[in-house]
Enzyme design. Structure first.
Site, mmCIF file in Angstrom:
data_model
loop_
_atom_site.group_PDB
_atom_site.id
_atom_site.type_symbol
_atom_site.label_atom_id
_atom_site.label_comp_id
_atom_site.label_asym_id
_atom_site.label_seq_id
_atom_site.Cartn_x
_atom_site.Cartn_y
_atom_site.Cartn_z
ATOM 1 N N CYS A 295 -3.405 4.309 -20.388
ATOM 2 C CA CYS A 295 -2.234 4.265 -20.768
ATOM 3 C C CYS A 295 -1.169 3.740 -19.742
ATOM 4 O O CYS A 295 -0.283 2.999 -19.906
ATOM 5 C CB CYS A 295 -1.266 5.523 -21.312
ATOM 6 S SG CYS A 295 -2.418 6.359 -22.669
ATOM 7 N N ASP B 249 7.359 6.723 22.034
ATOM 8 C CA ASP B 249 8.505 6.217 22.811
ATOM 9 C C ASP B 249 8.656 7.514 23.966
ATOM 10 O O ASP B 249 8.354 8.548 23.428
ATOM 11 C CB ASP B 249 9.402 6.119 21.830
ATOM 12 C CG ASP B 249 10.748 5.959 22.535
ATOM 13 O OD1 ASP B 249 11.143 4.972 23.459
ATOM 14 O OD2 ASP B 249 11.630 6.474 21.963
#
Lengths: 804, 43
Positions: free
Chosen positions: A20, A502
């Site tokens: 479906c 970082d």
């Protein structure tokens, strides 16, 4: 015409299996103007990107309904004021209907009300009232708890399926009883005459077949009408074959003394009963798998005490608008995101950030909606309301992740799309092989095998395998402050072998703090003079020094003179003494001897610290040093990543010496230093070219390109919105341990998906030959089919108990 | 839920009651109604 791409979500009902979902997805993707459509069976949700210039949400809704499914929309009633004539009503109606997300708006002048049908994923009632107010009228939302209605709808559906199950069970049990009495080894069982009668059997099987089983016929009809097939087709075919063949045999005996043999009324009834039972379990489990969202939604405050026209009033949360003054008493939840105007308090932000220690907040500080005000009265100004708040954004990200598809699911989707026709083919083939070769002329025998093949092959477990795991996995991760933006990221994360961190704001706190004080004078007196002198400076390093000194409970005075010497430092007069604080150049400029402390300076700089020299009344007095400190959790988190076998790299714009010093403290082995902001993405690409799967972790705007380029970008939640927008995963806690958590959760989820797919494929691929060879009675096939869906969902739910 | 249970039981009683009423009125019990041959299910 310019293209304006919008994204809308639609809650769909009536889908029974993966086929479906695939059908709706295909049909939507074929629509002119739709650039991308994604349908999730488990969430019963379609996410559609479309060109607003060519179509609207109403067209998509209409298409979904035309395919035989329904779209859940919400309705709200607005109470309007200020309308004087029909033209006013028309103006408001037109204004509302032009808004994106409104399906239909009807304004009734006589009742002074607007009935609006809208898509809740696109806009909120508050936005509608704002729009009406912009048009020059008054509007307020007539209280209606739509969320509760949706939950009620789901509960009602579960209750209805349970009722249906009980009904068909009561009617099927006598049929099972009659069947049980027919085996030679169960011949001792007493079976009442009534249950042995074919017409009684038919009377019991008929309501189960056509009343309870109506949903399968309807589903099958809708599928076939759209030239496709789903599990309803298989169930309807299988049970109808059993029922009608039995009916035919019963009718054939009318008017004769012969008695029908080989009736299968009990097969059709028991099959339907078991499949309905499977649906009950499935619906219950589906409800549980969206618990993460419910928990998040439950965090929201229901009302807010606002001050309007100098009056305090308690209003529903939906009616709070940006700019409202809100009073928050101790123990209450902060209703929306805002800024403190008056008062101070400690706020429990654990539900958003995972940080268990309450955070002290005072005037000017920002507050997050849904956090708890622990001990003080505060007055805040609402800055973000409705869908803009941090909590709403988190809910949105989690919902989108839960609704998204992992690449692994595409395989399951493509298989289940072609599965049903193939199964029908195999079933027909099985029938003929049995009827012509294995048991020549034995129609009943061949039919039984056909029914078993049709029933065992229902691909519902296959359709549920991936989405239920994604939902449970991403929901659980969210509870630990790890927000995956999509299923594909959840799948990719476990492949990561290199993590680039970082430095500033990620490994470190991102804000300098006072770390060292070196002086031969009395430290308190020295710091009083330095702190008082630096107090006037706006330099971030000076502010760090002042804050550090104040934390030592040293009272600072006001300098009677102050001069900032850019690039050098400061010169101030404190308590009648001349204080100089700054670089070596400042000392040289004022001819102050500092040769004897050059070793100390170098040692501090090697540790990544910034040292400031201080002279009092023309003589060197000491050194204060500031540094960006490593987060408490960073070292442990980095060692966890290394234990997972990942290569950890630190990237920074700092000079090599400072970078190495921080890396050493944090336990990072490899450093890429002196990288310009725009160079970070290049470094990520270089590593990718070496065949590495790279995760980039950052917090700043300058990290955004690298976050986007990396295989997985992780943004620290305490960082900037830009970084979070560019990243694939947001780590709300700002703690690097979340990286390992994300990888762990990804591994767990992928393993769970693989288990589910293995079981789902196993059921179907093993079940079909077993049924075709005649080793599986139809009712057993039905039970196995129902169990397969339930087992897949239950396995996915195990992810909700994963401990990080 | 009660509604479903009740209607199923009532329906079952009506069907079984109907069978026995028919049996009593027609006077000839339905012999060996033959749900199915034993072999079918034993296979």
């Amino acid at each position: 015409m310019s293209e304006k791409v919008l994204e809308s979500q639609f809650q769909i009902t009536g889908m029974t299996c993966a086929a479906c979902a695939t059908r709706i997805e295909k049909s939507l993707n074929k629509m002119e103007g739709v650039s991308e459509a994604n349908v999730n069976l488990a969430l019963e949700k379609a996410t559609v990107k479309f060109d607003a210039a060519k179509m609207g949400p109403a067209d998509i809704q209409e298409k979904i309904r035309a395919l035989g499914y329904d779209v859940i929309t919400e309705k709200v009633e607005l109470v309007l004021t200020g309308m004087t004539c029909a033209a006013c009503a028309t103006r408001i109606e037109k204004g509302l209907n032009k808004m994106d997300g409104i399906i239909n708006a009807n304004v009734n002048l006589a009742l002074e009300k607007a009935a609006v049908e809208y898509n809740p994923s696109i806009l909120s009632p508050a936005e509608m009232t704002q729009k009406v107010e912009k048009l020059g009228y008054g509007a307020s939302v007539k209280s209606e708890d739509n969320e509760k209605e949706t939950v009620d709808h789901r509960l009602k559906e579960i209750e209805r399926q349970q009722g249906k199950f009980i009904f068909s069970l009561i009617l099927s049990l006598p049929l099972l009883w009659a069947m049980a009495g027919h085996f030679s080894f169960t011949s001792f069982i007493y079976v009442p005459d009534a249950f042995m009668n074919p017409w009684v059997q038919m009377a019991l099987a008929t309501p189960v077949q056509f009343y309870i089983g109506k949903q399968f016929y309807v589903g099958a009809y809708k599928a076939l009408r759209n030239k496709s097939a789903n599990m309803d087709v298989l169930v309807a075919l299988g049970t109808s074959a059993a029922y009608f063949y039995s009916l035919y045999l019963s009718l054939r005996t009318i008017g004769s003394d012969a008695h029908p043999e080989g009736l299968y009324f009990e097969t059709s009834a028991v099959l339907i009963t078991l499949i309905i039972l499977g649906k009950v379990f499935e619906a219950k489990a589906k409800g549980r798998s969206s618990e993460a969202i419910k928990k998040l939604m439950g965090l929201q405050a229901k009302t807010a005490t606002v001050i309007r026209e100098e009056k305090e009033m308690e209003i529903p949360l939906e009616e709070v608008i940006a700019g409202d003054m809100i009073l928050v008493k101790p123990g209450e939840k902060i209703p929306v995101d805002g800024e403190i105007l008056e008062g101070q308090s400690a706020l429990d932000e654990s539900m958003i950030t995972g940080e268990s220690v309450p955070v002290d907040k005072t005037v000017g500080d920002t507050v997050i909606g849904a956090t708890i005000n622990k001990n003080g009265f505060i007055k805040i100004k609402a800055t973000k309301v409705g869908k803009e708040t941090a909590l709403a954004q988190i809910i949105k990200v989690v919902e989108e992740a839960q609704g998204s598809k992992a690449p692994i699911q595409r395989l399951a989707d493509s298989i289940s799309g072609v599965f049903v026709p193939i199964v029908v083919g195999i079933a027909v083939l099985t029938f003929f092989i049995w009827y012509l070769f294995v048991a020549p002329g034995d129609f009943a025998e061949a039919l039984e095998k056909l029914i078993a093949v049709l029933v065992i092959a229902c691909p519902c477990a296959l359709g549920l395998a991936t989405p239920t795991s994604i939902m449970a996995g991403s929901g659980r991760a969210a509870e630990y402050g790890v927000l995956f933006k999509g299923g594909e990221h959840l799948e990719m994360t476990h492949r990561i072998n290199t993590v680039i961190l970082d430095k500033t704001g990620t490994i470190t706190n991102g804000a300098p703090v006072l770390t060292d004080v070196i002086t031969k004078l009395d430290e308190a007196e020295f710091l009083t003079l330095v702190g008082s002198a630096e107090k006037q400076s706006e330099h971030p390093l000076a502010q760090a020094i002042v804050e550090g000194i104040q934390e030592k409970h040293i009272t600072l005075t006001h300098p009677s003179a102050f001069e900032a010497i850019p690039g050098y430092g400061i010169k101030a007069l404190v308590n009648g003494k001349e204080v100089l604080a700054g670089t070596r150049r400042l000392m040289k400029k004022f001819n102050i001897e500092i040769e004897h402390v050059s070793d100390d300076m170098l040692a501090l700089e090697k540790q990544g610290k910034t040292a400031m020299l201080v002279a009092i009344d023309g003589a060197f007095a000491g050194i204060v040093a500031v540094a960006d400190t490593i987060k408490e959790t960073s070292t442990e988190a980095i060692s966890r990543l290394k234990d997972l076998g990942l290569e950890v790299i630190m990237i920074t714009g700092d000079n090599e010496q400072t970078a190495q010093a921080i890396a050493k403290l944090a336990g990072v082995d490899r450093v890429i230093a002196e990288v310009l902001p725009e160079g970070k993405a290049e470094e990520v690409k270089k590593l990718q070219q070496q065949g590495k799967k790279v995760a980039m972790v950052g917090d700043g705007i300058n990290d955004a390109p690298a976050l986007a380029v990396a295989d997985i970008g992780m943004a620290i939640g305490t960082g900037t919105d830009v970084a979070m927008e560019a990243a694939d995963i947001t780590l709300i806690r700002g703690d690097l341990n979340s990286i390992a958590d994300a990888i762990f959760m990804s591994k767990k989820t992928i393993r769970n998906i693989k288990q589910n797919l293995f079981w789902a494929f196993g059921y179907n691929t093993l079940g079909i030959p077993i049924a075709a060879l005649g080793f599986l009675a139809p009712w057993l096939a039905g039970a196995a089919m129902a169990f397969s869906s339930v087992s897949v969902v239950l396995n996915a739910l195990r992810l909700q108990r994963v401990k990080l | 839920m009660k509604k479903w249970v009740l209607s199923a039981i009532v329906y079952l009683l009506v069907v079984v009651g109907g069978y026995y009423t028919y049996e009593a009125v027609a006077g000839s019990p339905v012999e060996d109604p033959g749900h199915s041959d034993t072999e079918q299910h034993e296979k």
